[in-house]
Design an enzyme around this catalytic site. Structure first.
Site, PDB file in Angstrom:
ATOM      1  N   GLY A   1      -8.404  -7.346  -0.910  1.00  0.00           N
ATOM      2  CA  GLY A   1      -8.604  -8.296   0.171  1.00  0.00           C
ATOM      3  C   GLY A   1      -7.688  -9.504   0.124  1.00  0.00           C
ATOM      4  O   GLY A   1      -6.512  -9.410  -0.228  1.00  0.00           O
TER       5      GLY A   1
ATOM      6  N   LYS B   1     -18.496 -16.422   3.070  1.00  0.00           N
ATOM      7  CA  LYS B   1     -19.947 -16.297   3.223  1.00  0.00           C
ATOM      8  C   LYS B   1     -20.647 -15.756   1.986  1.00  0.00           C
ATOM      9  O   LYS B   1     -20.207 -14.785   1.389  1.00  0.00           O
ATOM     10  CB  LYS B   1     -20.262 -15.383   4.409  1.00  0.00           C
ATOM     11  CG  LYS B   1     -19.781 -15.916   5.753  1.00  0.00           C
ATOM     12  CD  LYS B   1     -20.127 -14.944   6.871  1.00  0.00           C
ATOM     13  CE  LYS B   1     -19.682 -15.449   8.224  1.00  0.00           C
ATOM     14  NZ  LYS B   1     -20.029 -14.497   9.306  1.00  0.00           N
TER      15      LYS B   1
ATOM     16  N   GLY C   1     -12.965  -3.605   0.673  1.00  0.00           N
ATOM     17  CA  GLY C   1     -14.358  -3.195   0.827  1.00  0.00           C
ATOM     18  C   GLY C   1     -14.774  -2.139  -0.178  1.00  0.00           C
ATOM     19  O   GLY C   1     -15.882  -2.181  -0.728  1.00  0.00           O
TER      20      GLY C   1
ATOM     21  N   ARG D   1       0.821  -1.215   0.000  1.00  0.00           N
ATOM     22  CA  ARG D   1       0.000   0.000   0.000  1.00  0.00           C
ATOM     23  C   ARG D   1       0.857   1.267   0.000  1.00  0.00           C
ATOM     24  O   ARG D   1       0.464   2.282  -0.579  1.00  0.00           O
ATOM     25  CB  ARG D   1      -0.945  -0.012   1.198  1.00  0.00           C
ATOM     26  CG  ARG D   1      -2.090  -1.003   1.044  1.00  0.00           C
ATOM     27  CD  ARG D   1      -2.980  -1.049   2.261  1.00  0.00           C
ATOM     28  NE  ARG D   1      -4.148  -1.892   2.033  1.00  0.00           N
ATOM     29  CZ  ARG D   1      -5.018  -2.231   2.974  1.00  0.00           C
ATOM     30  NH1 ARG D   1      -4.844  -1.794   4.210  1.00  0.00           N
ATOM     31  NH2 ARG D   1      -6.050  -3.005   2.685  1.00  0.00           N
TER      32      ARG D   1
END
Length: 394
Positions: free
Chosen positions: A352, A198, A375, A36
């Site tokens: 992610g 999920k 996100g 990053r």
């Protein structure tokens, strides 16, 4: 309304307040993954070379918001940035306090200072107007280059942007343009690969992509909720009972709109969630009742790789299995290998765990684009407006 790029700004001799994303892993006071920080270098170096006084701000981790906490200091990020740009980076000992004000006042043209962790002050997450004014006092203009935080309406991402002339940094611009192009005009066939644990975390992304993609490949723990809905016995695998019916509705809708959703045909199962577990590979029609699926199997790897090989655009978010454990990393590695092998395709890794995986495999350089925003990337793919991006529109 358009977003202005930092490239168009007159910055010489001006104080430029830059929101970066230096929320990086740190061990024993040293940055262990500087991805990053490196991603922000084009914007930082552009400003330095043009004689701006550069004031950087970022969050790091989840401190309590009641003041300085040594474990969450940005000092290691400042040290690593200094190494990367080959010049000193001053480190303020507070966010908007006396030391920060003094160090900003001392800046010469081309110099850089990093404010301490924004989240040491609880007003950051509250987008407090007074805190916004305190931050804005450090700049003549504002640049947001923290795409990974653009889905948050915090002081440093939205509030300050309303108080100063606001611009997008090179990273944020590239993220928005690249991800938007995947959604608006992908070269076809367009294959989307979605993993993770999920269905509930990815339902918005799946429903958005099925109107745009030719094929959606499903892996990770969420595949078992789909398989359960198809009447498969999934043993002790992860499942979301409340999402079984919804998963089948998504399969039906995908068929209506002409999007093929691919599910595993075989899986790697284990008797426990551990690297030294007993492992078997089996068909999804013959999963042992006392075992859990932790990766896709070789037949699934082959069919997924074949679909990826035919693609002209590939978007990937989410691992195929528990890639952090060697026995369950093969499926995720197989997807990365297939993307790297398809040199004719635009290959995008959407933040992610997928980015962590390609970095672990040493394959980041073989992808067309690596998103820094987990996100934020997913919300953009879902079609949501990102507050940090919208705040830049004039």
């Amino acid at each position: 309304m358009p977003i202005q790029s930092v490239e168009t700004a007159e910055v010489a001799g001006k104080r430029v307040l830059v929101r970066v994303d230096f929320n990086v892993p740190v061990t024993d006071g040293r940055v262990t993954d500087d991805t990053r920080i490196k991603a922000a270098l084009p914007t930082i170096e552009h400003l330095v070379e043009r004689g701006a006084k550069v004031v950087l701000m970022s969050h790091f981790g989840r401190p309590r918001g009641t003041g300085f906490e040594a474990d969450f200091s940005l000092a290691p990020a400042a040290a690593r940035l200094s190494e990367l740009i080959g010049r000193p980076v001053a480190m303020a000992s507070d966010v908007t306090g006396e030391d920060a004000r003094a160090k900003v006042a001392e800046l010469s043209d081309g110099a850089v200072v990093l404010l301490e962790n924004l989240r040491f002050d609880a007003r950051e997450k509250k987008n407090d107007p007074t805190f916004c004014e305190e931050l804005a006092a450090f700049g003549d203009l504002y640049v947001n280059d923290a795409f990974g935080c653009a889905h948050r309406a915090h002081a440093s991402t939205t509030g300050v942007a309303k108080l100063l002339p606001a611009y997008a940094g090179f990273l944020l611009s590239a993220e928005v343009e690249t991800l938007s192009s995947v959604l608006d005009a992908p070269e076809r066939p367009f294959v989307a690969i979605l993993g993770g644990s999920k269905v509930s975390d990815k339902v918005g992304v799946i429903e958005s992509l099925m109107d745009k993609a030719d094929v959606i490949i499903v892996g990770g723990g969420m595949c078992f909720t789909f398989l359960l809905g198809q009447g498969k016995a999934i043993g002790a695998s992860l499942k979301e009972d409340d999402w079984v019916d919804r998963s089948q509705d998504m399969l039906a809708r995908a068929e209506e709109v002409g999007c093929a959703i691919m599910l595993p045909e075989d899986v790697v199962c284990a008797d426990r969630f551990a690297e030294d577990a007993n492992v078997v590979t089996c068909s999804v029609d013959a999963m042992p009742a006392d075992m859990m699926g932790l990766d896709i199997g070789p037949a699934t790897e082959a069919s997924y790789a074949a679909a990826i090989a035919r693609a002209k655009t590939v978007f990937w978010n989410g691992p195929m299995g528990v890639f952090e454990m060697k026995p369950f990393a093969h499926g995720t590695k197989a997807v990365a290998d297939a993307m790297a092998a398809n040199e004719a395709a635009t290959t995008i890794v959407g933040g992610g765990d997928s980015v962590a995986a390609v970095n672990m495999f040493g394959m980041a350089s073989e992808m067309s684009f690596i998103s820094t925003g987990g996100g934020a990337a997913m919300e953009l793919v879902e079609g949501k407006a990102l507050p940090g991006v919208e705040a830049l529109r004039r």
